[in-house]
Design a protein around this motif. Structure first.
Motif, PDB file in Angstrom:
ATOM      1  N   PRO A 277     -18.568  -1.911   5.409  1.00  0.00           N
ATOM      2  CA  PRO A 277     -17.325  -2.851   5.884  1.00  0.00           C
ATOM      3  C   PRO A 277     -16.405  -2.663   6.785  1.00  0.00           C
ATOM      4  CG  PRO A 277     -17.283  -1.452   3.548  1.00  0.00           C
ATOM      5  CD  PRO A 277     -18.724  -1.652   4.478  1.00  0.00           C
ATOM      6  N   ILE A 278     -16.265  -1.200   7.648  1.00  0.00           N
ATOM      7  CA  ILE A 278     -15.353  -0.631   8.477  1.00  0.00           C
ATOM      8  C   ILE A 278     -16.028  -2.110   9.908  1.00  0.00           C
ATOM      9  CG2 ILE A 278     -15.297   1.125  10.122  1.00  0.00           C
ATOM     10  CD1 ILE A 278     -14.828   2.928   7.702  1.00  0.00           C
ATOM     11  N   GLN A 279     -17.427  -1.611   9.947  1.00  0.00           N
ATOM     12  CA  GLN A 279     -18.149  -2.057  10.909  1.00  0.00           C
ATOM     13  C   GLN A 279     -17.448  -3.672  11.081  1.00  0.00           C
ATOM     14  OE1 GLN A 279     -21.191   1.149  11.967  1.00  0.00           O
ATOM     15  NE2 GLN A 279     -21.903  -0.999  11.287  1.00  0.00           N
TER      16      GLN A 279
ATOM     17  N   ALA B 210     -10.535  -7.503  14.530  1.00  0.00           N
ATOM     18  CA  ALA B 210      -9.519  -6.824  13.537  1.00  0.00           C
ATOM     19  C   ALA B 210      -9.367  -5.755  14.383  1.00  0.00           C
ATOM     20  CB  ALA B 210      -9.746  -5.597  12.278  1.00  0.00           C
ATOM     21  N   ASP B 211      -7.804  -5.751  14.636  1.00  0.00           N
ATOM     22  CA  ASP B 211      -7.311  -4.649  15.997  1.00  0.00           C
ATOM     23  C   ASP B 211      -7.596  -3.203  15.179  1.00  0.00           C
ATOM     24  OD1 ASP B 211      -6.184  -6.738  17.874  1.00  0.00           O
ATOM     25  OD2 ASP B 211      -5.140  -7.173  15.957  1.00  0.00           O
ATOM     26  N   GLY B 212      -7.951  -2.725  14.746  1.00  0.00           N
ATOM     27  CA  GLY B 212      -7.712  -1.903  13.349  1.00  0.00           C
ATOM     28  C   GLY B 212      -8.339  -1.749  12.345  1.00  0.00           C
ATOM     29  N   VAL B 213      -8.725  -0.666  11.899  1.00  0.00           N
ATOM     30  CA  VAL B 213      -8.872  -0.463  10.271  1.00  0.00           C
ATOM     31  C   VAL B 213      -7.921   0.756   9.661  1.00  0.00           C
ATOM     32  CG1 VAL B 213     -11.520  -0.955  10.141  1.00  0.00           C
ATOM     33  CG2 VAL B 213     -11.077   1.099  10.693  1.00  0.00           C
ATOM     34  N   ILE B 214      -7.576   0.100   8.468  1.00  0.00           N
ATOM     35  CA  ILE B 214      -7.017   1.730   7.089  1.00  0.00           C
ATOM     36  C   ILE B 214      -8.344   1.566   6.213  1.00  0.00           C
ATOM     37  CG2 ILE B 214      -4.848   1.663   5.942  1.00  0.00           C
ATOM     38  CD1 ILE B 214      -3.626  -0.293   7.317  1.00  0.00           C
ATOM     39  N   ILE B 215      -8.926   3.018   6.127  1.00  0.00           N
ATOM     40  CA  ILE B 215      -9.824   2.798   5.384  1.00  0.00           C
ATOM     41  C   ILE B 215      -9.128   3.523   4.073  1.00  0.00           C
ATOM     42  CG2 ILE B 215     -12.013   4.521   5.117  1.00  0.00           C
ATOM     43  CD1 ILE B 215     -11.716   4.079   8.582  1.00  0.00           C
ATOM     44  N   PRO B 216      -9.410   3.516   2.967  1.00  0.00           N
ATOM     45  CA  PRO B 216      -8.828   4.129   1.948  1.00  0.00           C
ATOM     46  C   PRO B 216     -10.051   4.982   1.303  1.00  0.00           C
ATOM     47  CG  PRO B 216     -10.184   2.485   1.284  1.00  0.00           C
ATOM     48  CD  PRO B 216      -9.587   1.878   2.788  1.00  0.00           C
TER      49      PRO B 216
ATOM     50  N   ALA C 159     -15.796   3.989  13.195  1.00  0.00           N
ATOM     51  CA  ALA C 159     -15.463   2.879  13.957  1.00  0.00           C
ATOM     52  C   ALA C 159     -15.468   3.227  15.558  1.00  0.00           C
ATOM     53  CB  ALA C 159     -13.758   2.712  13.530  1.00  0.00           C
ATOM     54  N   LYS C 160     -16.245   4.054  15.626  1.00  0.00           N
ATOM     55  CA  LYS C 160     -16.268   4.221  17.078  1.00  0.00           C
ATOM     56  C   LYS C 160     -17.709   3.974  18.221  1.00  0.00           C
ATOM     57  CE  LYS C 160     -11.231   4.429  17.771  1.00  0.00           C
ATOM     58  NZ  LYS C 160     -10.626   4.570  18.347  1.00  0.00           N
ATOM     59  N   PHE C 161     -17.930   4.044  18.501  1.00  0.00           N
ATOM     60  CA  PHE C 161     -19.273   4.314  19.118  1.00  0.00           C
ATOM     61  C   PHE C 161     -19.531   5.476  19.512  1.00  0.00           C
ATOM     62  CE2 PHE C 161     -17.856  -0.183  19.769  1.00  0.00           C
ATOM     63  CZ  PHE C 161     -18.355  -1.025  19.234  1.00  0.00           C
ATOM     64  N   ALA C 162     -20.542   6.210  19.733  1.00  0.00           N
ATOM     65  CA  ALA C 162     -21.242   7.229  20.234  1.00  0.00           C
ATOM     66  C   ALA C 162     -20.663   7.278  22.695  1.00  0.00           C
ATOM     67  CB  ALA C 162     -22.569   7.285  20.249  1.00  0.00           C
TER      68      ALA C 162
ATOM     69  N   LEU D 211     -23.506  -0.870  17.371  1.00  0.00           N
ATOM     70  CA  LEU D 211     -23.271  -1.831  18.383  1.00  0.00           C
ATOM     71  C   LEU D 211     -23.213  -3.893  18.245  1.00  0.00           C
ATOM     72  CD1 LEU D 211     -24.396  -0.298  21.968  1.00  0.00           C
ATOM     73  CD2 LEU D 211     -22.075  -1.817  21.564  1.00  0.00           C
ATOM     74  N   ALA D 212     -23.459  -4.717  18.316  1.00  0.00           N
ATOM     75  CA  ALA D 212     -23.292  -5.564  17.895  1.00  0.00           C
ATOM     76  C   ALA D 212     -22.856  -7.252  18.697  1.00  0.00           C
ATOM     77  CB  ALA D 212     -23.307  -5.955  16.573  1.00  0.00           C
ATOM     78  N   GLY D 213     -23.575  -7.960  19.150  1.00  0.00           N
ATOM     79  CA  GLY D 213     -23.070  -9.055  19.752  1.00  0.00           C
ATOM     80  C   GLY D 213     -21.909  -9.602  18.831  1.00  0.00           C
ATOM     81  N   GLY D 214     -21.416 -10.567  19.644  1.00  0.00           N
ATOM     82  CA  GLY D 214     -20.807 -11.290  19.078  1.00  0.00           C
ATOM     83  C   GLY D 214     -19.240 -11.548  19.548  1.00  0.00           C
TER      84      GLY D 214
END
Length: 248
Positions: free
Chosen positions: A69-71, A78-84, A99-102, A109-112
């Protein structure tokens, strides 16, 4: 002049007219309540660019504190995520990394859309890590107890508080905005400030709106979609009932 936080609205579905009204009224951001709302993946993928096209910052409160769901929310733009339901420091460290890359985290990583449908490079990866905002939602007692360590995580950009669940889970029953509630809010806020992080608060009541101004919160969510609609219908009916009662 009083401090003015970013002002936001809480959306539970993808009604475009509501989004246009919110943008026209000058709101700064929206929170998409994927956890409790009616957003499936296809709706979320189409609605996020509409909101951004209206000039709104989009924060997705994701379905669950898991990688998928985060990715997905971030891949849709989305500009950001709020994680419950962040349970404690160890849980926060694991989940916010999605939510952050290595080497900072381990987002896949995903194209699009976020890559403008083209190739990516190291500069793009670094820019994403700088721009994407990651907010653990602090609503579990264990997260409050570990709040200073959670706020210090490099994968955390800020903290949002979940007052209703937090009150119930802390054994205080439904939210009454007691001294103990505000003590929790101030501890979370202090942890954010002490680590140079952002702070967001659902400001449904006058007392909470005053808190966000006095404590210089960065984000204040002013109204839930369903509450706004209900209040609008109720006000119109109340005015008519007053008129009819006066005539009688």
């Amino acid at each position: 002049m009083p401090h003015s936080p970013k002002q936001g609205a809480w959306l539970s579905d993808s009604n475009v007219s509501n989004a246009e009204i919110i943008a026209r009224l000058g709101y700064d951001f929206v929170v998409l309540d994927v956890e409790h709302g009616v957003f499936d993946l296809a709706i979320l993928e189409r609605f996020i660019p509409v909101l951004k096209g209206l000039g709104l910052e989009v924060l997705a409160k994701v379905l669950v504190p898991e990688r998928g769901p985060i990715q997905q929310a971030l891949d849709f733009g989305a500009d950001g995520v709020i994680i419950p339901h962040i349970e404690d420091f160890a849980h926060a460290k694991k989940v916010t990394a999605f939510a952050k890359f290595a080497p900072l985290g381990n987002r896949s990583l995903a194209g699009g859309r976020t890559m403008s449908y083209g190739p990516y490079d190291d500069e793009w990866v670094a820019a994403q890590d700088r721009s994407v905002k990651v907010f653990p939602l602090i609503e579990e007692p264990g997260a409050v107890e570990d709040i200073e360590k959670i706020a210090a995580l490099p994968t955390v950009d800020g903290l949002f508080v979940g007052p209703g669940d937090l009150s119930v889970l802390r054994g205080r029953g439904t939210l009454k905005l007691s001294k103990a509630d505000f003590a929790d809010f101030r501890r979370i806020l202090a942890a954010a400030r002490g680590n140079g992080k952002l702070y967001g608060h659902p400001a449904w009541t006058a007392a909470e709106r005053e808190f966000t101004v006095e404590e210089e919160a960065d984000y204040a969510i002013l109204v839930m979609q369903h509450a706004a609609v209900s209040e609008g219908f109720a006000n119109a009916k109340d005015r008519m009932e007053a008129l009819v009662g006066g005539v009688a």
